[in-house]
Design an enzyme around this catalytic site. Structure first.
Site, short mmCIF file in Angstrom:
data_model
loop_
_atom_site.label_atom_id
_atom_site.label_comp_id
_atom_site.label_asym_id
_atom_site.label_seq_id
_atom_site.Cartn_x
_atom_site.Cartn_y
_atom_site.Cartn_z
N PHE A 141 0.87 -1.19 0.00
CA PHE A 141 0.00 0.00 0.00
C PHE A 141 0.89 1.23 0.00
CE2 PHE A 141 -2.51 3.54 1.16
CZ PHE A 141 -3.74 3.30 0.59
N ASP A 226 9.45 2.93 1.83
CA ASP A 226 8.26 3.71 2.15
C ASP A 226 8.02 3.58 3.66
OD1 ASP A 226 5.80 4.78 2.63
OD2 ASP A 226 4.80 3.85 0.91
N LYS A 255 2.64 11.12 6.96
CA LYS A 255 1.82 10.93 8.16
C LYS A 255 2.31 11.69 9.40
CE LYS A 255 -0.14 6.45 6.75
NZ LYS A 255 -1.45 6.79 6.26
N1 PMP Z 1 2.58 4.66 2.04
C1 PMP Z 1 2.21 3.92 3.10
C2 PMP Z 1 3.12 2.85 3.59
C3 PMP Z 1 0.98 4.16 3.72
O1 PMP Z 1 0.61 3.42 4.76
C4 PMP Z 1 0.15 5.19 3.22
C5 PMP Z 1 -1.18 5.51 3.85
N2 PMP Z 1 -1.81 4.54 4.57
C6 PMP Z 1 0.59 5.93 2.12
C7 PMP Z 1 1.81 5.64 1.56
C8 PMP Z 1 -0.26 7.02 1.52
O2 PMP Z 1 -0.30 8.13 2.34
P1 PMP Z 1 -1.43 9.25 2.10
O3 PMP Z 1 -2.73 8.64 2.56
O4 PMP Z 1 -1.00 10.38 2.97
O5 PMP Z 1 -1.43 9.58 0.67
#
Ligand code: PMP
Length: 404
Positions: A141, A226, A255
């Site tokens: 994700f 990530d 985040k």
């Molecule tokens: N990368 C990871 C590992 C995530 O968990 C998330 C959100 N859950 C994102 C990217 C995307 O972040 P955003 O919702 O701020 O676009």
């Protein structure tokens, strides 16, 4: 007063149904506790998917935001502003990287890393842009933009949003060997979550990240970590990669970088990688804005104390030990690191949704994921007493479901 039920009905009537929220309407929050519009209190065990690592309304973060609101909120990147340099230097020092490229959301930062890797592949490795591939993991994700959902293996995120962006190769998560076999001369990067959060807090086998690191170095390709959800204290280390002493070429952060106040994301990389981006090639109006930077600086200062990482590690031991006691009592498996747990509920007993609703009735807010998994990620400021209480609520909820 408008009631929760009325607000939910109004929200459902006038908003797209792109989420499936629990039926709670939050009005106020401090630390690890939130209060709904009727005044009922709940322990937050989701932390905005790890955006609230420092708790709701951390005084230092709120003070930084307030001061900045009084002074300057937006300039755009057409000009410099006085918070920008310190934010980039602070995040550069925290990650050990030369350069920072600030964005807003996690997905934007992932997109940024993908663009950088492709351009780097062209300029440094000579890979034609229409030939480049990036190795990605099943169950990933990384956000919800069209390019990112192109390589999602979650049917809900992926299906019927084509045409899809080419250039991604899926391999099973946790297998460095699969990556080794997938690499070819047009591979420019490996994009990996050190722990797969949305997939249910999946921790890869020990040595996986270091093997990816070695493989990327040997092949002359970029390792992109990530750490949007796993980073910034959640796992008991600043970055989840730290558990294996691994330093990726590109950190993707988001985040918690915004302290639960504003969207702040960024990528961090050395000059030989991020230096390939020239004016006009990438950016965002709000990326690196004064409010975002002021909040980001406060977050970085909190992380620099090391207190949050240590606390997440210590409380994480309590959380995992207590959760493991529930194995065989409605719980099948417990995974995770630090103050972050994926709990598989016995599917014969209840769905994840049933358990998260039962927890809500017991004043604990947690998120169900993928059928029968519950995720627990309370703010790191949670007290040990409240944490243990929350696990006891889960135990009682499971007992009740079992005897119902
Ligand atoms: N990368 C990871 C590992 C995530 O968990 C998330 C959100 N859950 C994102 C990217 C995307 O972040 P955003 O919702 O701020 O676009």
């Amino acid at each position: 007063m408008t009631t929760s039920a009325e607000l939910i009905e109004m929200s459902e009537r006038r908003s797209a149904h792109n989420y499936h929220p629990l039926p709670v309407v939050i009005h106020e929050a401090h630390g690890a506790w939130v209060t709904d519009v009727e005044g009922k209190r709940y322990l937050d065990c989701l932390s905005g998917y790890s955006s609230l690592n420092f708790g709701h309304g951390h005084p230092k973060i709120i003070e930084a935001a307030r001061d900045q609101l009084d002074n300057l909120t937006l300039t755009s990147r057409a000009f410099y502003h006085d918070q920008f340099a310190q934010f980039c230097a602070g995040l550069g020092d925290l990650t050990g990287k030369d350069l920072i490229l600030p964005m807003n959301t996690g997905a934007e930062a992932v997109e940024t890393a993908i663009k950088v890797a492709r351009k780097w592949g062209y300029e440094v490795k000579g890979v034609e842009p229409d030939q480049a591939n990036i190795i990605v993991m099943e169950g990933n994700f990384h956000g919800r933009t069209t390019t990112i959902v192109s390589f999602s293996t979650d049917p809900e995120a992926h299906d019927n949003f084509g045409p899809y962006t080419p250039g991604f190769r899926l391999v099973p998560y946790g297998s460095a060997e699969a990556i080794r076999q997938a690499v070819d001369p047009n591979t420019v990067a490996v994009l990996v979550e050190p722990i797969q959060g949305e997939a249910g807090v999946l921790v890869p086998p020990d040595g996986y990240l270091s093997e990816i690191r070695e493989l990327c170095t040997a092949q002359g390709i970029l390792m992109i970590a990530d750490e949007v959800q796993s980073g910034l204290g959640r796992t008991g280390q600043t970055f989840a990669c730290d558990y294996e002493g691994v330093v990726p070429d590109i950190y993707v952060l988001g985040k918690a970088l915004g302290g639960g106040v504003v969207p702040v994301s960024a990528i961090a990389a050395n000059r030989d990688v991020l230096g390939i981006i020239q004016p006009g090639q990438h950016g965002s109006t709000f990326g690196g804005n004064p409010l975002a930077c002021a909040v980001g600086i406060a977050v970085i200062e909190l992380l620099n104390t090391g207190e949050f990482q240590a606390r997440a590690a210590k409380l994480g031991e309590v959380l995992h030990a207590r959760l493991r006691e529930l194995i065989g009592k409605g719980v099948v498996e417990v995974r995770g690191r630090g103050l972050w747990a994926g709990v598989d509920i016995d599917p014969e007993l209840a769905t994840g949704r049933e358990v998260s609703k039962a927890l809500m009735a017991r004043s604990v807010l947690a998120k169900d994921t993928h059928g029968s998994t519950i995720r627990l990620a309370p703010p790191i400021v949670v007290s040990e007493e409240d944490l243990v209480w929350a696990v006891n609520q889960l135990a009682d909820a499971l007992y009740e479901l079992n005897t119902a």
